[in-house]
Each structure stands twice: as structure tokens, then as C-alpha cells.
Design a protein around this motif. Structure first.
Motif, PDB file in Angstrom:
ATOM      1  N   ALA A 464     -26.992  20.023  13.615  1.00  0.00           N
ATOM      2  CA  ALA A 464     -25.730  19.516  14.166  1.00  0.00           C
ATOM      3  C   ALA A 464     -25.692  17.992  14.089  1.00  0.00           C
ATOM      4  CB  ALA A 464     -25.564  19.989  15.611  1.00  0.00           C
ATOM      5  N   ILE A 465     -26.780  17.361  14.505  1.00  0.00           N
ATOM      6  CA  ILE A 465     -26.843  15.896  14.503  1.00  0.00           C
ATOM      7  C   ILE A 465     -26.911  15.371  13.071  1.00  0.00           C
ATOM      8  CG2 ILE A 465     -28.261  13.915  15.161  1.00  0.00           C
ATOM      9  CD1 ILE A 465     -29.037  15.452  17.687  1.00  0.00           C
ATOM     10  N   THR A 466     -27.652  16.069  12.214  1.00  0.00           N
ATOM     11  CA  THR A 466     -27.787  15.626  10.815  1.00  0.00           C
ATOM     12  C   THR A 466     -26.429  15.527  10.137  1.00  0.00           C
ATOM     13  OG1 THR A 466     -30.012  16.544  10.572  1.00  0.00           O
ATOM     14  CG2 THR A 466     -28.749  16.199   8.555  1.00  0.00           C
ATOM     15  N   MET A 467     -25.576  16.532  10.323  1.00  0.00           N
ATOM     16  CA  MET A 467     -24.248  16.495   9.709  1.00  0.00           C
ATOM     17  C   MET A 467     -23.427  15.322  10.237  1.00  0.00           C
ATOM     18  SD  MET A 467     -23.094  20.471   9.127  1.00  0.00           S
ATOM     19  CE  MET A 467     -23.314  21.006  10.819  1.00  0.00           C
ATOM     20  N   GLY A 468     -23.563  15.038  11.529  1.00  0.00           N
ATOM     21  CA  GLY A 468     -22.855  13.900  12.102  1.00  0.00           C
ATOM     22  C   GLY A 468     -23.356  12.575  11.571  1.00  0.00           C
ATOM     23  N   VAL A 469     -24.670  12.469  11.404  1.00  0.00           N
ATOM     24  CA  VAL A 469     -25.261  11.227  10.891  1.00  0.00           C
ATOM     25  C   VAL A 469     -24.801  10.973   9.451  1.00  0.00           C
ATOM     26  CG1 VAL A 469     -27.425  10.134  10.196  1.00  0.00           C
ATOM     27  CG2 VAL A 469     -27.261  11.268  12.413  1.00  0.00           C
ATOM     28  N   VAL A 470     -24.793  12.027   8.633  1.00  0.00           N
ATOM     29  CA  VAL A 470     -24.336  11.871   7.244  1.00  0.00           C
ATOM     30  C   VAL A 470     -22.875  11.418   7.221  1.00  0.00           C
ATOM     31  CG1 VAL A 470     -23.889  13.061   5.071  1.00  0.00           C
ATOM     32  CG2 VAL A 470     -25.968  13.565   6.359  1.00  0.00           C
ATOM     33  N   ALA A 471     -22.044  12.022   8.074  1.00  0.00           N
ATOM     34  CA  ALA A 471     -20.633  11.614   8.145  1.00  0.00           C
ATOM     35  C   ALA A 471     -20.511  10.148   8.543  1.00  0.00           C
ATOM     36  CB  ALA A 471     -19.884  12.507   9.134  1.00  0.00           C
ATOM     37  N   ALA A 472     -21.354   9.703   9.481  1.00  0.00           N
ATOM     38  CA  ALA A 472     -21.321   8.312   9.927  1.00  0.00           C
ATOM     39  C   ALA A 472     -21.720   7.358   8.805  1.00  0.00           C
ATOM     40  CB  ALA A 472     -22.260   8.131  11.123  1.00  0.00           C
ATOM     41  N   VAL A 473     -22.754   7.720   8.068  1.00  0.00           N
ATOM     42  CA  VAL A 473     -23.207   6.880   6.947  1.00  0.00           C
ATOM     43  C   VAL A 473     -22.112   6.752   5.894  1.00  0.00           C
ATOM     44  CG1 VAL A 473     -24.845   6.699   5.043  1.00  0.00           C
ATOM     45  CG2 VAL A 473     -25.651   7.374   7.308  1.00  0.00           C
ATOM     46  N   LEU A 474     -21.436   7.865   5.594  1.00  0.00           N
ATOM     47  CA  LEU A 474     -20.376   7.829   4.592  1.00  0.00           C
ATOM     48  C   LEU A 474     -19.157   7.063   5.092  1.00  0.00           C
ATOM     49  CD1 LEU A 474     -20.616  11.459   3.157  1.00  0.00           C
ATOM     50  CD2 LEU A 474     -21.477   9.339   2.169  1.00  0.00           C
ATOM     51  N   LEU A 475     -18.907   7.101   6.395  1.00  0.00           N
ATOM     52  CA  LEU A 475     -17.827   6.278   6.961  1.00  0.00           C
ATOM     53  C   LEU A 475     -18.159   4.802   6.803  1.00  0.00           C
ATOM     54  CD1 LEU A 475     -16.718   8.025  10.300  1.00  0.00           C
ATOM     55  CD2 LEU A 475     -15.289   7.543   8.314  1.00  0.00           C
ATOM     56  N   LEU A 476     -19.405   4.444   7.059  1.00  0.00           N
ATOM     57  CA  LEU A 476     -19.833   3.052   6.906  1.00  0.00           C
ATOM     58  C   LEU A 476     -19.754   2.606   5.447  1.00  0.00           C
ATOM     59  CD1 LEU A 476     -22.931   2.989   9.298  1.00  0.00           C
ATOM     60  CD2 LEU A 476     -20.825   1.663   9.582  1.00  0.00           C
ATOM     61  N   ALA A 477     -19.972   3.563   4.546  1.00  0.00           N
ATOM     62  CA  ALA A 477     -19.932   3.226   3.123  1.00  0.00           C
ATOM     63  C   ALA A 477     -18.505   3.035   2.618  1.00  0.00           C
ATOM     64  CB  ALA A 477     -20.624   4.328   2.313  1.00  0.00           C
ATOM     65  N   GLY A 478     -17.533   3.453   3.421  1.00  0.00           N
ATOM     66  CA  GLY A 478     -16.130   3.322   3.023  1.00  0.00           C
ATOM     67  C   GLY A 478     -15.531   4.667   2.690  1.00  0.00           C
ATOM     68  N   ASN A 479     -14.203   4.706   2.529  1.00  0.00           N
ATOM     69  CA  ASN A 479     -13.513   5.961   2.265  1.00  0.00           C
ATOM     70  C   ASN A 479     -13.999   6.650   0.996  1.00  0.00           C
ATOM     71  OD1 ASN A 479     -11.898   5.872   4.531  1.00  0.00           O
ATOM     72  ND2 ASN A 479     -10.294   4.693   3.520  1.00  0.00           N
ATOM     73  N   GLY A 480     -14.527   5.849   0.073  1.00  0.00           N
ATOM     74  CA  GLY A 480     -15.005   6.444  -1.170  1.00  0.00           C
ATOM     75  C   GLY A 480     -16.111   7.450  -0.938  1.00  0.00           C
ATOM     76  N   GLY A 481     -16.926   7.247   0.108  1.00  0.00           N
ATOM     77  CA  GLY A 481     -18.016   8.163   0.400  1.00  0.00           C
ATOM     78  C   GLY A 481     -17.519   9.535   0.804  1.00  0.00           C
TER      79      GLY A 481
END
Length: 523
Positions: A464-481
Motif C-alpha cells: 500500500a505504501i509502496t504504491m503511494g511512494v511511487v506516485a509521489a516520486v512521479l508527481l515530483l518528476a512532473g506530469n510526464g511521469g
């Protein structure tokens, strides 16, 4: 050979088998976590090149397999119906005679897991897209006119209707119920091949690859909506409250969402998930009635009946339409790739909660009942936006052009009475839908990785947390992520679609063998 030598040989073989089994057990998390880590690293290292690569691969996968997916989806649905209405449909699956979970809770958990937040936003936005620009199959229909209403709703009904639901929980679920309850095979994607290959894949590296591909596909399909929810809620809150929609606010929203579904996942299926599902269904039903009474009731009911009738009448033609592949890539093939990618893990989840259900009851609920309810939901939300656009051109299409997908729902609700109540209520509903999906998929992934029907709370919490962390990283990377992840869903559907194609054979085999086994016991 002396007896002690035989014992030594047996001991060595047992040791080798044990080592092999331990390695195989670790292979699924190694492949899954390793691939997700590689995806994040590549996205952060060079987003533009990475996005371009994903986009090229996405279009290649869709163009190569898209039409095959259309055939797969249609045949899957037809075979499921044939089994359900044959004598095989009477077979009760599992080791109990009555369902272990009540019908309302069972249906609520299934519907909320699939619809997620996408079902809320797409139900408002997709019909408007097709209304403004009619799909290629409806050649000659003029967009933004009364003539375009039925085609717009009918196309949306196809994408969220019988075929989509059938692939997620009919043949694949039947196979899993047979393999698990009749032969003790663990609920994992590789079990979909059990009726054909037996237990050969249970401790084989190929079985681990199959499981890993399915986990990666469903993780991509779940992480995407979680991340998009944060950006969509950020946009919505900015319009409603003036709170600036930036990365920081989106990360705060994401943290709240992940915290909620992580707590629910940790509490177990019998507590958090069932409670959330009931809340979602009750909330959705209340808001549906509100939209009907506050919106254009007569228009919605009339157009739903008319569009649904056209959808049924042209069902085969719509299902296999391939007049313009460039359009299909971004619509039908994208949706089919998304649903196929979800299918093995969704089937595992449904199999986990469906013991005591008959094959006929399963198919009628999942492939007939749920799609009709979903289509009506689309008619209410999407139909309201179409009606408003017909009355005042630009009132919905303008915000759509300016703000994209999330703007459609907000524009539709803001033009209804009591919009001050409806707007925040729908945002809460969207959030709880996504939370339910995150919860159930974290549970399913933990089941597959651990090989346990009741995975430890630590396993559930980790995913559950892993999926949230990946989403957060991709948000930080910008909409392209997040956009790259959305396109990546279709790429992951390629190997999974091959697995699902086997259920066209293994599904009927499983239903037949279950029924024969019951008759033999009775004799």
C-alpha cells in the motif's frame, strides 16, 4: 544401491528442491520491486527521453495487439455467457454451500474496486468528448448536436460495459476458484494456466515471471489513478477554495489518501475494505439520486434508454470497430489494455471473496448487472453535462478545453442546484473510490507475493505504501511521469493478454471439471 546411499540421495534431492522453492518464492518480489525501481530511476534520470521511449512503445503495442484485444474481450464475454446459461452454470464454487460474504457487501467490493476514481471522472468527461467529436464509427453524425447524444453515450457504454467487466471477473475467476478450491493451488496469476499445465508452474521460474508481469501491470494501473487523483483534487480545491494547486499541495493530498487506504489495508479485508465499499455504494447511490432529481431527469432517462438500446443493437459492430486505428489507440485499445492488465489480480480478488457463489450468479452479477449499473451512472453524470452543453454551448466544452478531464465534472456540478454540497460530496466520493482500489489491490498483490490467502498486515501495508511512494516520486518528476505510467499500462497488457487468452480454453475446462467432480461425489 545401499539403503543409506538412497537416503543420502533423497536428502540431497530434498535439499535441492527446498533451495529451488526458496529461490522461486523470492523471485516474484525481486522481479517486481526491481522493475518498479528501474522505472522510477529511468523517469528521474531523463524524463523527456524516457517519456518518448514509453510513448513509442505504447503506440507500437496498441497498434500491434489492439485489434486482437477487441476479439479477446468479445470472445471472453460470449464464452462466459455460454457457460453461465449452460448446465455448468449451476455449479457452486468453493467448499461451502452458501456465500461467506453477503450479496450487498460482495457487489459493493467488486464495483468499488473497478470503478475507482477513474469511473467518476471518466463518467462525466468521456461522453462529452464523444459528443463534441463523434467516434469514427458514427460517420456522418454532427458533433455537439442532439444527433450526437446516443453515439456519445453508446461509445462510453462500450468502454465501461459488458466486455470490460467480463474480462475482470468471469472466466479468470472460474479458473482460479477451480484451481484453488479443488486442487489447493495458491491464488496467483500462474494458476490461470492450471487446467492446461497442472502444477508444473507452481515452483517454476516461469510462474514467477507470470506473477511479476501481472503485479507490475496492476501496480501501474493503480498507481496512475492514485497520482492523478492528487493532481485532480489539487485542481478542484484551487477552484473551490483558492488553495494553490502545486506539487506541495498535491503531495499533501496524496499523503492523506495513502494514509487512509494503508490503514484500511492493514486492518484486513473483513474490516476496512468492506466498510469503505459499503460507504462508497451508499454515497454513490445518494449522489446518483441527487443528480437525477436536481438535473435533467427526463433527458437522462430518455437518453439512457435510447443510447443503451442502440448499444445493444450495434454491440458486435461497436466491439470490433477498427475504422480508424489512430483513434482506437487513444480510446478503445487504451481502455482494453488497462482492463486486461488489471484482469489477473482483479480475478484473484473476486475469487477471494466469492466462495459459495454459483458460476451463473458470478457471471450475471459481474458481466451483466455491474455493467448496466455502471452505464446508468455514466448516463447520469455524462448525460447531465451533455444536456447543459446543448442548452448553453461552451458551458462544459469551454472548461474541458481549458482544464482538461477534472474540469468536466466540476463544470457540470457547478451548473446544478445545491452545487455547494454536490461538489465536495463528489470529491469525497472520488477519493474513497480510489482508496478502495488501492486497498484491494495492495491486498491482492500481498496475496500473490506471500502465497497466503490471508497475507500478513506488514505485507499489505508495504505494498500500500509502496504504491503511494511511487506516485509521489512521479508527481515530483512532473506530469510526464504519471503520463508515462498511464501509457505504460498498455505495454504491460501485452504479456498479460496472452495469459488471459488461455482462459478462453481453461475457463470452460475448469467449469466442466468442477461440475463433473460434484456429480461423482454425489454418486
Amino acid at each position: 544401491m545401499p539403503s543409506n546411499a538412497c537416503q543420502i540421495a533423497d536428502s540431497n534431492n530434498t535439499s535441492l528442491n527446498s533451495d529451488s522453492s526458496r529461490f522461486e518464492a523470492k523471485l516474484v518480489p525481486i522481479l517486481t520491486i526491481g522493475f518498479i525501481s528501474l522505472f522510477i530511476f529511468a523517469a528521474l534520470a531523463d524524463m523527456s527521453s524516457f517519456t518518448a521511449l514509453i510513448q513509442t512503445s505504447f503506440e507500437s503495442a496498441a497498434n500491434t495487439f489492439g485489434y486482437s484485444w477487441q476479439i479477446l474481450m468479445l470472445v471472453n464475454f460470449l464464452i462466459a455467457l455460454a457457460i453461465a446459461f449452460s448446465p455448468l452454470g449451476k455449479k457452486v464454487m468453493g467448499t461451502v454451500k452458501k456465500p461467506t460474504i453477503g450479496t450487498f457487501r460482495w457487489l459493493a467490493m467488486i464495483m468499488c474496486t473497478l470503478l475507482a476514481g477513474g469511473g467518476v471522472f471518466w463518467s462525466a468527461a468521456e461522453p462529452i468528448y464523444h459528443f463534441i467529436t463523434p467516434p469514427p464509427i458514427f460517420e456522418g453524425v454532427v458533433g455537439s448536436t442532439q444527433q450526437a447524444v446516443d453515439p456519445a453515450l453508446g461509445q462510453a457504454f462500450l468502454h465501461w460495459g459488458f466486455l470490460a467487466w467480463a474480462v475482470l471477473g468471469t472466466l479468470a475467476t472460474i479458473v482460479l476458484m477451480y484451481a484453488h478450491h479443488e486442487h489447493g493451488v495458491k491464488l496467483r496469476p500462474r494458476a490461470l494456466l492450471f487446467p492446461i499445465f497442472g502444477k508444473k508452474l507452481e515452483d517454476h521460474w516461469l510462474g514467477s515471471v507470470i506473477d511479476a508481469c501481472s503485479i507490475i501491470a496492476v501496480a501501474a494501473g493503480t498507481i496512475g489513478p492514485i497520482g492523478f487523483l492528487a493532481s485532480q483534487l489539487g485542481y478542484s480545491l484551487e477552484l473551490l477554495t483558492g488553495l494553490e494547486n502545486n506539487v506541495q499541495s498535491q503531495l499533501m493530498i496524496l499523503a492523506v489518501v495513502v494514509s487512509i487506504y494503508s490503514i484500511s489495508a492493514a486492518s484486513g479485508m473483513d474490516k476496512g475494505l468492506q466498510w469503505l465499499s459499503r460507504l462508497n455504494v451508499i454515497g454513490a447511490f445518494g449522489l446518483l439520486l441527487a443528480m437525477l432529481f436536481l438535473g435533467p431527469t427526463k433527458f437522462i432517462l430518455t437518453e439512457f434508454g435510447s443510447a443503451f438500446g442502440d448499444y445493444i443493437h450495434h454491440f458486435g459492430e461497436l466491439s470490433l470497430a477498427n475504422d480508424k486505428p489512430s483513434w482506437n489507440v487513444w480510446w478503445t485499445w487504451f481502455f482494453w489494455g488497462w482492463f486486461i492488465g488489471f484482469a489477473p489480480m482483479m480475478a484473484i480478488f473476486i475469487a477471494r471473496i466469492s466462495e459459495g457463489r454459483s458460476i451463473r450468479g458470478l457471471v450475471l452479477a459481474v458481466a451483466i448487472g455491474a455493467p448496466i449499473v455502471t452505464n446508468f451512472w455514466f448516463a447520469v453524470l455524462g448525460g447531465t453535462g451533455i444536456f447543459l452543453e446543448l442548452q448553453t454551448p461552451g458551458v462544459i466544452s469551454g472548461p474541458l478545453n481549458d482544464g482538461g478531464l477534472p474540469a468536466v465534472l466540476l463544470a457540470s456540478l457547478s451548473n446544478l442546484p445545491l452545487s455547494g454540497i454536490l461538489l465536495p460530496a463528489f470529491l469525497v466520493l472520488t477519493t474513497t473510490f480510489v482508496v478502495t482500489t488501492g486497498d484491494s489491490m495492495a491486498y491482492s498483490i500481498a496475496m500473490v507475493v506471500s502465497g497466503d490467502n490471508e497475507p500478513d498486515s506488514k505485507h499489505r501495508l508495504f505494498w500500500a505504501i509502496t504504491m503511494g511512494v511511487v506516485a509521489a516520486v512521479l508527481l515530483l518528476a512532473g506530469n510526464g511521469g504519471l503520463n508515462a505510467l498511464q501509457s505504460f499500462i498498455v505495454i504491460t497488457a501485452v504479456p498479460v493478454s496472452i495469459l488471459i487468452a488461455f482462459t478462453l480454453i481453461s475457463g470452460p475446462i475448469a467449469a466442466y471439471r468442477m461440475t463433473c467432480a460434484t456429480k461423482q461425489v454425489a454418486v
